[in-house]
Design an enzyme around this catalytic site. Structure first.
Site, PDB file in Angstrom:
ATOM      1  N   CYS A  99       8.993 -13.678   6.899  1.00 15.81           N
ATOM      2  CA  CYS A  99       8.931 -13.856   4.979  1.00 15.81           C
ATOM      3  C   CYS A  99       9.057 -14.847   4.216  1.00 15.81           C
ATOM      4  O   CYS A  99       8.307 -14.857   3.208  1.00 15.81           O
ATOM      5  CB  CYS A  99      10.441 -12.832   4.918  1.00 15.81           C
ATOM      6  N   CYS A 201      15.464  -7.691   4.740  1.00 12.56           N
ATOM      7  CA  CYS A 201      14.993  -7.314   3.319  1.00 12.56           C
ATOM      8  C   CYS A 201      14.003  -6.322   3.371  1.00 12.56           C
ATOM      9  O   CYS A 201      15.011  -5.230   2.629  1.00 12.56           O
ATOM     10  CB  CYS A 201      13.741  -8.440   3.111  1.00 12.56           C
TER      11      CYS A 201
END
EC number: 2.8.1.13
Length: 377
Positions: A99, A201
């Protein structure tokens, strides 16, 4: 002329204070809130709306504009599909690393440039050195550990290319976490007392197993001891990780000693979970690992024939482990890592990250190790 910085504001205290510090340092500052996940299940776990409200409250308080951007499609394509494929293959990936590489730096930086930014900034605990040049003449900034050793996040940033680090500022990398909280309280920021997020996340704080089975069908199989004896059933290999203690469902097993149970090996071919007792069980020990592709911060790394001496981490917050890195002759871009001391529960799918003192050199995904295979497999 003022330099323009766009700060990735997550609604947390670190990025909030980063924006405030940059204002104090004389930059023209704007914020950007990234939406990387489309809530698809209506659960109470997703905090995106709350986080956006907190980011907006901080932006209003310090007097900056807050942009929003939706990177959910990029996230799905570049991060989440890889995450699922790794779990389906029996490995344990770290999506936060991918990410950072693909979204929180690459996609964010590209977007910020269209908004006229000179730099981006994030609330990561890391630092950067002055611009350097690799052998190809490419500009990059070396990545340095954050000043707060307890919070240093370079393990998660090792795959971000130095050319992106060169365009990034890390305001809180120069200070310690208690000072960040103190600054936030002094400025009366809405996020001053907000707890740090701990979830992956896109999962947030929800139960990981519940989340995963929405996307991957569970494949139950046998739990076996290190001698091959069947002792139970597991819910699916993807729910377990090497070295895991507890959560195996063997507590109070008849005839067993009172000690804790650990995951020793995942026999993916036969869908068997191998378990045993003993924190330092021999089946969890390895002295070498292989990684098939390394992201070097500088875009390159000279590895002499006698190997590169450095230190490495195979998990976040692990003390540095002395090692030698060799080019893997059997892989186009891979390396073989020899540790000075045996390592416990080095996990395929996780990352090995290399350091030279304060400098994070880069790292890669662990493909396999030389931990012994149970003799019945």
């Amino acid at each position: 002329m003022q330099q323009r910085v766009i700060v990735g504001m997550s609604g947390g205290v670190d990025s909030s204070v980063s924006a405030a510090l940059l204002l104090q340092q004389g930059y023209q500052v704007e914020g950007l809130f990234m939406k990387n996940w489309e809530e698809d299940d209506g659960t109470e776990y997703c905090t995106a709306m709350e986080d956006l409200a907190d980011a907006q409250a901080v932006a209003d308080k310090i007097g900056i504009k807050l942009h929003t951007a939706n990177f959910a499609m990029e996230y799905w394509d570049r991060v989440f599909e890889h995450f699922l494929a790794e779990y389906a293959a029996g490995r344990t990936p770290n999506p936060d690393i991918l990410c950072n590489k693909e979204i929180k730096f690459r996609a964010f930086l590209d977007h910020a440039m269209t908004l006229g930014a000179d730099f981006i900034a994030t609330g990561h605990y890391a630092r950067r050195a002055e611009t350097a040049y690799n052998s190809k003449g490419e500009a990059y900034a070396p990545l340095l550990r954050g000043l707060d050793n307890n919070k240093d996040q370079t393990y998660f940033l090792h795959a971000v290319h130095g050319r992106e680090i060169n365009k990034t500022l890390f305001p809180v990398g120069e200070i310690e976490k208690p000072e960040v909280r103190r600054i936030a309280e002094e400025l009366d920021l809405a996020t001053a007392k907000k707890k740090d997020s701990t979830g992956i996340c896109f999962i947030g704080e929800r139960r990981f197993n519940d989340f995963l089975k929405q996307y991957l069908p569970a494949q139950p199989g046998k739990i076996v001891l290190d001698n091959g004896k069947e002792v139970g059933e597991h819910h699916g290999l993807m729910y377990y990780t090497l070295g895991q203690r507890g959560g195996i469902g063997l507590g109070g097993m008849k005839g067993a000693s009172e000690g804790a149970w650990f995951v020793l090996h995942k026999d993916v071919a036969n869908n068997r979970l191998v378990v045993g007792q003993g924190h330092d069980h021999p089946l969890m020990q390895s002295t070498q690992l292989w990684s098939e592709a390394i992201d070097w911060v500088a875009g390159e790394q000279n590895i002499p024939a006698e190997g590169l001496r450095c230190t490495a981490k195979t998990r976040y917050r692990q003390p540095d482990q002395a090692c030698t890195v060799f080019i893997d002759e059997n892989s186009e871009h891979g390396v073989r890592v020899e540790f000075d001391e045996p390592q416990r529960a080095v996990t395929p799918g996780q990352s090995v990250v290399f350091y030279s003192d304060e400098v994070c050199l880069g790292g890669g995904v662990i493909h396999h190790t030389n931990a012994p295979t149970p003799n019945f497999i």
